[in-house]
Design a protein around this motif. Structure first.
Motif, PDB file in Angstrom:
ATOM      1  N   UNK A 180      10.215 -14.136 -11.557  1.00 45.52           N
ATOM      2  CA  UNK A 180       8.909 -13.501 -11.774  1.00 45.52           C
ATOM      3  C   UNK A 180       8.215 -13.194 -10.446  1.00 45.52           C
ATOM      4  N   UNK A 181       8.319 -14.132  -9.511  1.00 39.85           N
ATOM      5  CA  UNK A 181       7.696 -13.893  -8.206  1.00 39.85           C
ATOM      6  C   UNK A 181       8.370 -12.720  -7.505  1.00 39.85           C
ATOM      7  N   UNK A 182       9.685 -12.649  -7.588  1.00 35.33           N
ATOM      8  CA  UNK A 182      10.388 -11.519  -6.969  1.00 35.33           C
ATOM      9  C   UNK A 182      10.047 -10.201  -7.670  1.00 35.33           C
ATOM     10  N   UNK A 183       9.919 -10.251  -9.003  1.00 34.06           N
ATOM     11  CA  UNK A 183       9.535  -9.042  -9.739  1.00 34.06           C
ATOM     12  C   UNK A 183       8.135  -8.578  -9.325  1.00 34.06           C
ATOM     13  N   UNK A 184       7.248  -9.551  -9.077  1.00 33.16           N
ATOM     14  CA  UNK A 184       5.897  -9.200  -8.629  1.00 33.16           C
ATOM     15  C   UNK A 184       5.941  -8.561  -7.244  1.00 33.16           C
ATOM     16  N   UNK A 185       6.805  -9.092  -6.386  1.00 29.83           N
ATOM     17  CA  UNK A 185       6.966  -8.493  -5.061  1.00 29.83           C
ATOM     18  C   UNK A 185       7.466  -7.058  -5.194  1.00 29.83           C
ATOM     19  N   UNK A 186       8.461  -6.856  -6.058  1.00 30.81           N
ATOM     20  CA  UNK A 186       9.003  -5.505  -6.256  1.00 30.81           C
ATOM     21  C   UNK A 186       7.950  -4.564  -6.829  1.00 30.81           C
ATOM     22  N   UNK A 187       7.158  -5.067  -7.796  1.00 31.79           N
ATOM     23  CA  UNK A 187       6.122  -4.230  -8.402  1.00 31.79           C
ATOM     24  C   UNK A 187       5.085  -3.824  -7.358  1.00 31.79           C
ATOM     25  N   UNK A 188       4.647  -4.784  -6.597  1.00 32.67           N
ATOM     26  CA  UNK A 188       3.653  -4.481  -5.565  1.00 32.67           C
ATOM     27  C   UNK A 188       4.239  -3.553  -4.502  1.00 32.67           C
ATOM     28  N   UNK A 189       5.530  -3.731  -4.202  1.00 29.63           N
ATOM     29  CA  UNK A 189       6.168  -2.815  -3.260  1.00 29.63           C
ATOM     30  C   UNK A 189       6.199  -1.391  -3.791  1.00 29.63           C
ATOM     31  N   UNK A 190       6.469  -1.240  -5.096  1.00 29.08           N
ATOM     32  CA  UNK A 190       6.445   0.093  -5.706  1.00 29.08           C
ATOM     33  C   UNK A 190       5.056   0.709  -5.683  1.00 29.08           C
ATOM     34  N   UNK A 191       4.044  -0.109  -5.996  1.00 29.33           N
ATOM     35  CA  UNK A 191       2.671   0.401  -5.949  1.00 29.33           C
ATOM     36  C   UNK A 191       2.278   0.783  -4.526  1.00 29.33           C
ATOM     37  N   UNK A 192       2.731   0.004  -3.553  1.00 30.67           N
ATOM     38  CA  UNK A 192       2.439   0.343  -2.158  1.00 30.67           C
ATOM     39  C   UNK A 192       3.097   1.663  -1.766  1.00 30.67           C
ATOM     40  N   UNK A 193       4.342   1.841  -2.203  1.00 28.20           N
ATOM     41  CA  UNK A 193       5.043   3.093  -1.892  1.00 28.20           C
ATOM     42  C   UNK A 193       4.311   4.279  -2.513  1.00 28.20           C
ATOM     43  N   UNK A 194       3.854   4.106  -3.782  1.00 27.72           N
ATOM     44  CA  UNK A 194       3.127   5.194  -4.440  1.00 27.72           C
ATOM     45  C   UNK A 194       1.799   5.471  -3.739  1.00 27.72           C
ATOM     46  N   UNK A 195       1.076   4.402  -3.371  1.00 33.32           N
ATOM     47  CA  UNK A 195      -0.202   4.580  -2.672  1.00 33.32           C
ATOM     48  C   UNK A 195       0.005   5.211  -1.297  1.00 33.32           C
ATOM     49  N   UNK A 196       1.076   4.800  -0.620  1.00 36.46           N
ATOM     50  CA  UNK A 196       1.356   5.376   0.701  1.00 36.46           C
ATOM     51  C   UNK A 196       1.693   6.863   0.582  1.00 36.46           C
ATOM     52  N   UNK A 197       2.494   7.201  -0.458  1.00 33.75           N
ATOM     53  CA  UNK A 197       2.827   8.616  -0.672  1.00 33.75           C
ATOM     54  C   UNK A 197       1.573   9.425  -1.000  1.00 33.75           C
ATOM     55  N   UNK A 198       0.688   8.844  -1.839  1.00 37.22           N
ATOM     56  CA  UNK A 198      -0.557   9.544  -2.176  1.00 37.22           C
ATOM     57  C   UNK A 198      -1.433   9.712  -0.940  1.00 37.22           C
ATOM     58  N   UNK A 199      -1.474   8.687  -0.090  1.00 32.03           N
ATOM     59  CA  UNK A 199      -2.284   8.790   1.128  1.00 32.03           C
ATOM     60  C   UNK A 199      -1.708   9.835   2.078  1.00 32.03           C
ATOM     61  N   UNK A 200      -0.380   9.857   2.202  1.00 33.84           N
ATOM     62  CA  UNK A 200       0.251  10.870   3.065  1.00 33.84           C
ATOM     63  C   UNK A 200      -0.012  12.274   2.528  1.00 33.84           C
ATOM     64  N   UNK A 201       0.060  12.425   1.194  1.00 34.84           N
ATOM     65  CA  UNK A 201      -0.225  13.736   0.593  1.00 34.84           C
ATOM     66  C   UNK A 201      -1.674  14.134   0.842  1.00 34.84           C
ATOM     67  N   UNK A 202      -2.578  13.146   0.751  1.00 33.11           N
ATOM     68  CA  UNK A 202      -3.990  13.438   1.029  1.00 33.11           C
ATOM     69  C   UNK A 202      -4.168  13.863   2.484  1.00 33.11           C
ATOM     70  N   UNK A 203      -3.444  13.236   3.396  1.00 33.65           N
ATOM     71  CA  UNK A 203      -3.538  13.610   4.806  1.00 33.65           C
ATOM     72  C   UNK A 203      -3.024  15.038   5.030  1.00 33.65           C
TER      73      UNK A 203
END
Length: 297
Positions: free
Chosen positions: A178-201
């Motif tokens: 579960x802890x590893x799944x949470x790490x993976x989930x947060x990593x996916x959300x970070x990737x999506x947020x980073x992509x959205x931020x790059x697109x905004x830039x």
């Protein structure tokens, strides 16, 4: 008589020269006036284009401000997600440590289940029955059977403890998963947020380029407008100069006519009959001069 005749010819020559100059000034005045009208029309057109460009600039500028706010929000989201992921990674490490510590507290014998021991005992008994063994080998096999039988009794007696320990082990592994799944989930959300931020830039840069192009156009229009206003000012000054010169010429013409009328009155006073004829001729002549010398500004 000679002085009067000489003065009249000089006045006529001056009048003709002034009329010719007035005609030139009138033409120049009309040309300058038309040129100024054209430049004023161009100035109004440039002013309208400047207003349109300014209004067009507001949209990308407002979008840039909105995107900048979104970019900042995404940056804060990324920071929060990064902190959460680091916390999740620490939980993974802690769960791994807890499982390792838990396994160290278990007896190694607990890892053997009664079913495994029974299968081994059955294999040993089958070997004893089906193979020809030396006395030494048979004694060793019998000793092995006795030990495994004792292990079986111990394992059967500790079934509940082993089951509890197995449950704890599974729980620790589930916590790790579960802890590893949470790490993976947060990593996916970070990737999506980073992509959205790059697109905004990227969009910010595009909008800034658009706004910058409009600003450059505004500056070019402003420069052209300033140059046109300076040209209009020079044209207006030249119009004033032409008008002033024309007024001076008209003033001199009026003064000559007034002088001519004065001289005619004085002459007619001394020579009444001829003076009356000359006065009528002079009046007609002056009327003709006034018609020819008229300038409309």
């Amino acid at each position: 008589m000679a002085p009067r005749h000489s003065l009249s010819e000089e006045s006529d020559r001056e009048e003709r020269d002034d009329r010719q100059r007035l005609g030139q000034l009138e033409g120049r005045f009309e040309a300058l006036l038309e040129r100024r009208r054209t430049m004023i029309a161009d100035l109004r057109r440039l002013s309208g284009e400047q207003r349109a460009l300014y209004e067009r600039r507001q949209e990308p500028q407002a979008e840039v401000e909105k995107l900048h706010s979104e970019f900042g929000h995404l940056g804060r989201v990324l920071s929060e997600l990064r902190a959460q992921r680091e916390a999740a990674r620490r939980r993974v490490d802690e769960a791994v440590v807890r499982r390792r510590e838990l396994l160290l507290t278990f007896d190694r014998g607990e890892r053997e289940r009664p079913e495994q021991i029974r299968r081994e005992i059955a294999e040993l008994e089958l070997r004893q029955q089906t193979r020809a063994l030396t006395l030494e080998e048979e004694n060793a096999l019998i000793a092995r059977l006795r030990r495994r039988s004792a292990d079986l009794k111990t394992a059967e007696a500790r079934i509940a403890i082993v089951a509890a320990h197995e449950s704890l082990r599974k729980e620790s592994e589930l916590a790790i998963d579960q802890a590893r799944a949470e790490v993976d989930r947060l990593g996916g959300e970070m990737a999506a947020a980073r992509a959205a931020r790059d697109a905004a830039m990227v969009r910010i840069r595009e909008r800034l380029e658009t706004a910058g192009g409009l600003v450059a156009e505004l500056r070019a229009k402003g420069k052209a407008r300033a140059e046109l206003m300076a040209e209009i000012d020079r044209c207006s000054k030249e119009l004033d100069a032409v008008d002033q010169e024309a007024r001076e010429l008209l003033g001199r013409s009026r003064a000559r006519r007034a002088e001519a009328q004065k001289m005619l009155r004085q002459y007619s006073g001394r020579h009444r009959p001829a003076g009356e004829a000359l006065a009528s001729i002079a009046d007609a002549h002056l009327e003709e001069l006034m018609k020819r010398g008229k300038v409309t500004l």
